[in-house]
Design an enzyme around this catalytic site. Sequence first.
Site, PDB file in Angstrom:
ATOM      1  CB  VAL A  11     -19.499 -13.568  15.917  1.00 24.72           C
ATOM      2  CG1 VAL A  11     -20.575 -14.642  15.991  1.00 24.72           C
ATOM      3  CG2 VAL A  11     -18.181 -14.194  15.504  1.00 24.72           C
ATOM      4  CD  GLU A 149     -20.903 -18.305  12.556  1.00 23.53           C
ATOM      5  OE1 GLU A 149     -22.080 -18.524  12.868  1.00 23.53           O
ATOM      6  OE2 GLU A 149     -20.469 -18.533  11.419  1.00 23.53           O
ATOM      7  CG  PHE A 250      -6.255 -22.916   6.312  1.00 24.02           C
ATOM      8  CD1 PHE A 250      -5.910 -22.039   7.320  1.00 24.02           C
ATOM      9  CD2 PHE A 250      -7.499 -22.804   5.731  1.00 24.02           C
ATOM     10  CE1 PHE A 250      -6.793 -21.050   7.742  1.00 24.02           C
ATOM     11  CE2 PHE A 250      -8.401 -21.822   6.148  1.00 24.02           C
ATOM     12  CZ  PHE A 250      -8.045 -20.949   7.158  1.00 24.02           C
ATOM     13  N   GLY A 258      -2.602 -15.031  12.887  1.00 18.18           N
ATOM     14  CA  GLY A 258      -2.958 -14.021  13.891  1.00 18.18           C
ATOM     15  C   GLY A 258      -4.462 -13.954  13.991  1.00 18.18           C
ATOM     16  CB  CYS A 261     -10.436 -17.052  15.862  1.00 21.93           C
ATOM     17  SG  CYS A 261     -12.001 -16.161  15.945  1.00 21.93           S
ATOM     18  CE  LYS A 264     -11.379 -15.764  21.062  1.00 19.85           C
ATOM     19  NZ  LYS A 264     -12.102 -17.007  21.121  1.00 19.85           N
ATOM     20  CE  LYS A 322      -9.765 -13.484   7.770  1.00 25.60           C
ATOM     21  NZ  LYS A 322     -10.441 -14.749   7.646  1.00 25.60           N
TER      22      LYS A 322
HETATM   23  P1  NAD Z   1     -16.145  -8.843  19.316  1.00 19.30           P
HETATM   24  O1  NAD Z   1     -15.230  -8.364  20.371  1.00 19.30           O
HETATM   25  O2  NAD Z   1     -16.027  -8.296  17.929  1.00 19.30           O
HETATM   26  O3  NAD Z   1     -17.667  -8.598  19.783  1.00 19.30           O
HETATM   27  C1  NAD Z   1     -18.156  -8.851  21.052  1.00 19.30           C
HETATM   28  C2  NAD Z   1     -19.185  -7.783  21.394  1.00 19.30           C
HETATM   29  O4  NAD Z   1     -19.781  -8.120  22.639  1.00 19.30           O
HETATM   30  C3  NAD Z   1     -18.610  -6.380  21.544  1.00 19.30           C
HETATM   31  O5  NAD Z   1     -19.296  -5.489  20.697  1.00 19.30           O
HETATM   32  C4  NAD Z   1     -18.851  -6.045  23.021  1.00 19.30           C
HETATM   33  O6  NAD Z   1     -19.121  -4.667  23.245  1.00 19.30           O
HETATM   34  C5  NAD Z   1     -20.064  -6.891  23.312  1.00 19.30           C
HETATM   35  N1  NAD Z   1     -20.308  -7.141  24.721  1.00 19.30           N
HETATM   36  C6  NAD Z   1     -19.425  -7.374  25.734  1.00 19.30           C
HETATM   37  N2  NAD Z   1     -20.080  -7.573  26.888  1.00 19.30           N
HETATM   38  C7  NAD Z   1     -21.400  -7.469  26.627  1.00 19.30           C
HETATM   39  C8  NAD Z   1     -22.586  -7.576  27.412  1.00 19.30           C
HETATM   40  N3  NAD Z   1     -22.524  -7.835  28.720  1.00 19.30           N
HETATM   41  N4  NAD Z   1     -23.767  -7.399  26.804  1.00 19.30           N
HETATM   42  C9  NAD Z   1     -23.845  -7.128  25.474  1.00 19.30           C
HETATM   43  N5  NAD Z   1     -22.756  -7.023  24.678  1.00 19.30           N
HETATM   44  C10 NAD Z   1     -21.560  -7.189  25.254  1.00 19.30           C
HETATM   45  O7  NAD Z   1     -16.002 -10.424  19.300  1.00 19.30           O
HETATM   46  P2  NAD Z   1     -16.213 -11.401  18.051  1.00 19.30           P
HETATM   47  O8  NAD Z   1     -15.011 -11.396  17.189  1.00 19.30           O
HETATM   48  O9  NAD Z   1     -17.535 -11.143  17.458  1.00 19.30           O
HETATM   49  O10 NAD Z   1     -16.226 -12.821  18.804  1.00 19.30           O
HETATM   50  C11 NAD Z   1     -17.305 -13.237  19.609  1.00 19.30           C
HETATM   51  C12 NAD Z   1     -17.149 -14.721  19.871  1.00 19.30           C
HETATM   52  O11 NAD Z   1     -17.256 -15.446  18.630  1.00 19.30           O
HETATM   53  C13 NAD Z   1     -15.812 -15.127  20.481  1.00 19.30           C
HETATM   54  O12 NAD Z   1     -16.009 -16.209  21.341  1.00 19.30           O
HETATM   55  C14 NAD Z   1     -15.028 -15.586  19.268  1.00 19.30           C
HETATM   56  O13 NAD Z   1     -14.022 -16.500  19.594  1.00 19.30           O
HETATM   57  C15 NAD Z   1     -16.100 -16.243  18.436  1.00 19.30           C
HETATM   58  N6  NAD Z   1     -15.819 -16.284  16.992  1.00 19.30           N
HETATM   59  C16 NAD Z   1     -15.259 -15.215  16.376  1.00 19.30           C
HETATM   60  C17 NAD Z   1     -15.040 -15.257  15.004  1.00 19.30           C
HETATM   61  C18 NAD Z   1     -14.405 -14.094  14.291  1.00 19.30           C
HETATM   62  O14 NAD Z   1     -13.967 -14.283  13.165  1.00 19.30           O
HETATM   63  N7  NAD Z   1     -14.344 -12.907  14.880  1.00 19.30           N
HETATM   64  C19 NAD Z   1     -15.399 -16.403  14.276  1.00 19.30           C
HETATM   65  C20 NAD Z   1     -15.993 -17.466  14.933  1.00 19.30           C
HETATM   66  C21 NAD Z   1     -16.195 -17.403  16.302  1.00 19.30           C
END
Ligand code: NAD
Length: 440
Positions: A11, A149, A250, A258, A261, A264, A322
């Site tokens: 994200v 997001e 969907f 899976g 998102c 969890k 996916k």
């Molecule tokens: P991710 O694990 O890919 O990225 C998170 C990043 O945060 C990692 O790079 C990690 O190293 C970093 N991080 C951890 N602690 C940190 C700190 N103290 N300071 C700076 N960086 C730090 O996670 P993601 O998939 O990008 O998801 C992030 C959030 O967005 C979650 O809440 C998720 O539910 C939500 N989200 C994800 C998606 C998706 O498709 N992946 C879509 C919408 C919302």
Amino acid sequence: MKISVVGTGYVGLVSGTCLAETGHTVYCVDIDKEKIDKLRMGQLTFFEPGLDAYLQRNIKEDRLHFTTSLKEAVEKTDIVFLALPTPPGEDGSADLKYILGVSEELGKLITSYKIIVDKSTVPVGTAQKVREQIAKNCKTDFDVVSNPEFLKEGAAVEGFMKPDRIIIGTASEKARHIMAELYAPFVRQGNPVIFMDELSAEMTKYAANCYLAMRISFMNEIANLCEKTGADVEMVRKGIGSDNRIGKRFLFPGIGYGGSCFPKDVKALAFTANELNFDFKILKSVMAVNQRQREIFFDKVKKYFNGKLAGKKIAVWGIAFKPNTDDIREAPALYIIDELTKAGCEVLAYDPEAMHNAAEYYAGNAAVVFKKNMYDCLANADALLIITEWNIFRTPDFEKIKSMLNNPVIFDGRNLFEPDAMQEKGVAYYSVGRGLQLER
Ligand code: NAD
């Protein structure tokens, strides 16, 4: 505007890069130094269609920066996005340690008005917790905004650049104006920016993901009933999807949802309901159906071999949760591969993009072997399992499949082929919800 994005994962990197693409100056922060070093050199840290071109352009134009220093980023910017992980705790609740930890640090670093924008998926009430955490150390005026997001991995750049809608939860007029200006380039086609209170914004994200997960589980249940009645779920899907009230998306049956998102977020909302003594019956069923769907698929394979899987070689196409992503978090393939190896199978696997992640996940497990191309998995294998619906798997060379497999049998968890056509080709074909299947 000058923006920092804390957390440079799926994200954070997509958001930061797309914000830079519309002319903002962006500082992406992460604690993972290796990740930041790679990004500084213009190397992507995960596969996402369309992201590389934006990354290169915005680094070159000096709009996109990467740092491990939260202090540097906060000092140079006025808006701080939080795109931090919110993984499930043991009890299913969203673990807020990353969000609240960074919020506490922010409190020490903020010396002029800033907007803290929460992009992570967080339980209702988190914006207030973030506010309190920052305020412990901060004397300056600031606002916290909930801006969940909705991007979809595999189509994340397009999803961010042309969102169906943007949700902004805030009671602050000042923050509202700034956020409207920030997002204006993304909604030029008229898609709405919906302003609301922060609690509703936080709930909107969970409601959206849980609703989509519910549609998948519902269709999987219809598919299971189709297998018992002889109806064809693909016909049923087309039949109901053309109803405007339902819509086409969907509704695809398979082996369950899976990814990082849906699993969890469904768990986290169920946890919230439980905490509030609310019996959210549908969510419990969504989770149970999703788990059962994987088991049903595995049981079909087991049944085919009369329960004798030990010593079998099984080819697996698709590991990512996916298509068009290398993300294997909570991927159904992991469950299937684990069950196969527990039963004594050797697994020969291929995925167009996710093999590096899968190889890391299965490091040290000699029963899982990764092959360089989809056909290499098939040599002397006893069956082919299709788990992820990558386009490359949709038009395979069936003669080659037949000649390479010991047994011309395909278990297709994504309904890629027509059962009649498979019969004509002389392939035993087991898919999801299409006609009477092997008894469980
Ligand atoms: P991710 O694990 O890919 O990225 C998170 C990043 O945060 C990692 O790079 C990690 O190293 C970093 N991080 C951890 N602690 C940190 C700190 N103290 N300071 C700076 N960086 C730090 O996670 P993601 O998939 O990008 O998801 C992030 C959030 O967005 C979650 O809440 C998720 O539910 C939500 N989200 C994800 C998606 C998706 O498709 N992946 C879509 C919408 C919302």
